[in-house]
Design an enzyme around this catalytic site. Structure first.
Site, PDB file in Angstrom:
ATOM      1  N   HIS A  88       0.832  -1.208   0.000  1.00  0.00           N
ATOM      2  CA  HIS A  88       0.000   0.000   0.000  1.00  0.00           C
ATOM      3  C   HIS A  88       0.869   1.263   0.000  1.00  0.00           C
ATOM      4  O   HIS A  88       0.465   2.309  -0.482  1.00  0.00           O
ATOM      5  CB  HIS A  88      -0.899   0.047   1.232  1.00  0.00           C
ATOM      6  CG  HIS A  88      -1.768  -1.158   1.403  1.00  0.00           C
ATOM      7  ND1 HIS A  88      -2.676  -1.554   0.450  1.00  0.00           N
ATOM      8  CD2 HIS A  88      -1.864  -2.072   2.408  1.00  0.00           C
ATOM      9  CE1 HIS A  88      -3.299  -2.653   0.872  1.00  0.00           C
ATOM     10  NE2 HIS A  88      -2.823  -2.980   2.045  1.00  0.00           N
ATOM     11  N   HIS A 113       5.663   7.108   6.294  1.00  0.00           N
ATOM     12  CA  HIS A 113       5.309   6.492   5.014  1.00  0.00           C
ATOM     13  C   HIS A 113       4.779   7.573   4.068  1.00  0.00           C
ATOM     14  O   HIS A 113       4.618   8.729   4.472  1.00  0.00           O
ATOM     15  CB  HIS A 113       4.291   5.365   5.228  1.00  0.00           C
ATOM     16  CG  HIS A 113       2.987   5.852   5.749  1.00  0.00           C
ATOM     17  ND1 HIS A 113       2.662   5.841   7.076  1.00  0.00           N
ATOM     18  CD2 HIS A 113       1.924   6.415   5.114  1.00  0.00           C
ATOM     19  CE1 HIS A 113       1.463   6.363   7.233  1.00  0.00           C
ATOM     20  NE2 HIS A 113       0.987   6.722   6.066  1.00  0.00           N
ATOM     21  N   HIS A 115       2.341   9.005   0.517  1.00  0.00           N
ATOM     22  CA  HIS A 115       1.191   8.946  -0.395  1.00  0.00           C
ATOM     23  C   HIS A 115       1.523   9.792  -1.616  1.00  0.00           C
ATOM     24  O   HIS A 115       2.004  10.921  -1.489  1.00  0.00           O
ATOM     25  CB  HIS A 115      -0.068   9.483   0.279  1.00  0.00           C
ATOM     26  CG  HIS A 115      -0.461   8.707   1.497  1.00  0.00           C
ATOM     27  ND1 HIS A 115      -1.290   7.603   1.444  1.00  0.00           N
ATOM     28  CD2 HIS A 115      -0.107   8.842   2.790  1.00  0.00           C
ATOM     29  CE1 HIS A 115      -1.439   7.114   2.668  1.00  0.00           C
ATOM     30  NE2 HIS A 115      -0.739   7.847   3.505  1.00  0.00           N
ATOM     31  N   HIS A 132       3.630  10.956   5.968  1.00  0.00           N
ATOM     32  CA  HIS A 132       2.967  10.835   7.266  1.00  0.00           C
ATOM     33  C   HIS A 132       3.949  10.339   8.307  1.00  0.00           C
ATOM     34  O   HIS A 132       4.595   9.316   8.103  1.00  0.00           O
ATOM     35  CB  HIS A 132       1.762   9.880   7.172  1.00  0.00           C
ATOM     36  CG  HIS A 132       0.608  10.488   6.442  1.00  0.00           C
ATOM     37  ND1 HIS A 132      -0.429   9.739   5.911  1.00  0.00           N
ATOM     38  CD2 HIS A 132       0.332  11.798   6.163  1.00  0.00           C
ATOM     39  CE1 HIS A 132      -1.289  10.578   5.328  1.00  0.00           C
ATOM     40  NE2 HIS A 132      -0.852  11.808   5.460  1.00  0.00           N
ATOM     41  N   THR A 199      -6.053   7.242   7.373  1.00  0.00           N
ATOM     42  CA  THR A 199      -6.581   7.373   6.008  1.00  0.00           C
ATOM     43  C   THR A 199      -6.607   6.037   5.277  1.00  0.00           C
ATOM     44  O   THR A 199      -6.889   5.990   4.085  1.00  0.00           O
ATOM     45  CB  THR A 199      -5.759   8.380   5.180  1.00  0.00           C
ATOM     46  OG1 THR A 199      -4.430   7.879   5.031  1.00  0.00           O
ATOM     47  CG2 THR A 199      -5.715   9.745   5.848  1.00  0.00           C
ATOM     48  N   THR A 200      -6.290   4.964   6.000  1.00  0.00           N
ATOM     49  CA  THR A 200      -6.375   3.606   5.432  1.00  0.00           C
ATOM     50  C   THR A 200      -7.172   2.745   6.403  1.00  0.00           C
ATOM     51  O   THR A 200      -7.235   3.053   7.598  1.00  0.00           O
ATOM     52  CB  THR A 200      -4.975   2.984   5.258  1.00  0.00           C
ATOM     53  OG1 THR A 200      -4.293   3.000   6.513  1.00  0.00           O
ATOM     54  CG2 THR A 200      -4.151   3.749   4.230  1.00  0.00           C
TER      55      THR A 200
HETATM   56 ZN    ZN Z   1      -0.689   7.702   5.487  1.00  0.00          ZN
END
Ligand code: ZN
Length: 259
Positions: A88, A113, A115, A132, A199-200
């Site tokens: 992801h 991590h 995005h 993040h 957000t996941t």
């Molecule tokens: Zn994130």
């Protein structure tokens, strides 16, 4: 017989990869994409009303001078343990050492991590990348710093992180090296803050968000390196505010407290 054993070993191995790396059900597109997360993860908060990310409209944010400056305790002695591609995102896991304090409570940095493109939008503008920085406090309380990145001059700390790439989905590499996370933050620590969620999936609510107002710059090549190994568009659409107020502390240059 030998061949059979080898085959059995291979099968067990591939099953392990699936479960260990939670090659999860959910994804960023199609029938397992964000619109279906609440059906896939039925015990989750994904259909909640206090979700993230959001669009931040600067004019609507309340400039709140009672907000405290960010109390950041990142040290150049802290080590990154490993980097993993969980299918992801690309995630760097940190040893204990870096932390922030919110109302005198310690939140330890666990991982950072990415995005691509960004999840939070600023006045409707979506930046090419968002980082993040996930901190965990007592009772599994979560506080996340969101750093937006725009394309420009290359970032030296990013070069260091990306030295360990590429890394394929399900793969993990040991790093075990010192990294000064302070180097990656923008100079100004002005920020927006609000209550939201992961957000996941499971989209857990009760997350304190700190979106830094000023983006950092990274080069096109540095964005592309991450883009190539993460799922296409690994971001969630912005979620309704549902009456939430965004507060901001934006009149400071360097919101760091010396302690
Ligand atoms: Zn994130």
């Amino acid at each position: 017989m030998k061949n059979l054993l080898l085959l059995a070993f291979l099968i067990v191995q591939s099953c392990n990869t699936e479960t260990n790396e939670h090659a999860g059900h959910w994804s960023y597109q199609g029938e397992t994409g964000p619109e279906h997360w609440d059906e896939i993860e039925q015990q989750s908060d994904c259909n909640g009303v206090l979700q993230s990310p959001i669009n931040i409209i600067d004019l609507d944010a309340v400039n709140d001078n009672t907000l405290d400056t960010l109390h950041i305790h990142y040290s150049n002695k802290t080590k990154i343990n490993d980097v993993r591609n969980n299918g992801h995102t690309i995630q760097y896991d940190f040893d204990k050492g870096d932390y922030i304090t919110l109302e005198d409570i310690r939140y330890d940095l666990a991982q950072i991590h990415f995005h691509e493109p960004a999840e939070h939008t600023l006045n409707g503008v979506r930046f090419p990348l968002e980082m993040h920085m996930v901190h965990l406090g007592p009772g599994n309380k979560i506080a996340v710093f969101a750093i937006l990145a725009e394309e420009g001059a290359p970032s030296a700390p990013f070069d260091f992180l990306e030295n360990y790439l590429p890394i394929q989905a399900g793969e993990k590499k040991q790093i075990n090296s010192h990294f000064d996370l302070m180097q990656i933050l923008p100079e100004s620590k002005a920020y927006y803050t609000y209550e939201g969620s992961l957000t996941t999936p499971p989209c857990t609510e009760g997350v304190r968000w700190f979106v830094l107002k000023n983006p950092i710059t990274i080069s096109v090549g540095q964005v592309e390196l991450l883009q190539k190994i993460m799922p296409l568009n690994n971001y969630r659409q912005t979620q309704p505010l549902n009456g939430r107020k965004i507060r901001c502390l934006k009149t400071i240059l360097s919101g760091l407290k010396s302690e």
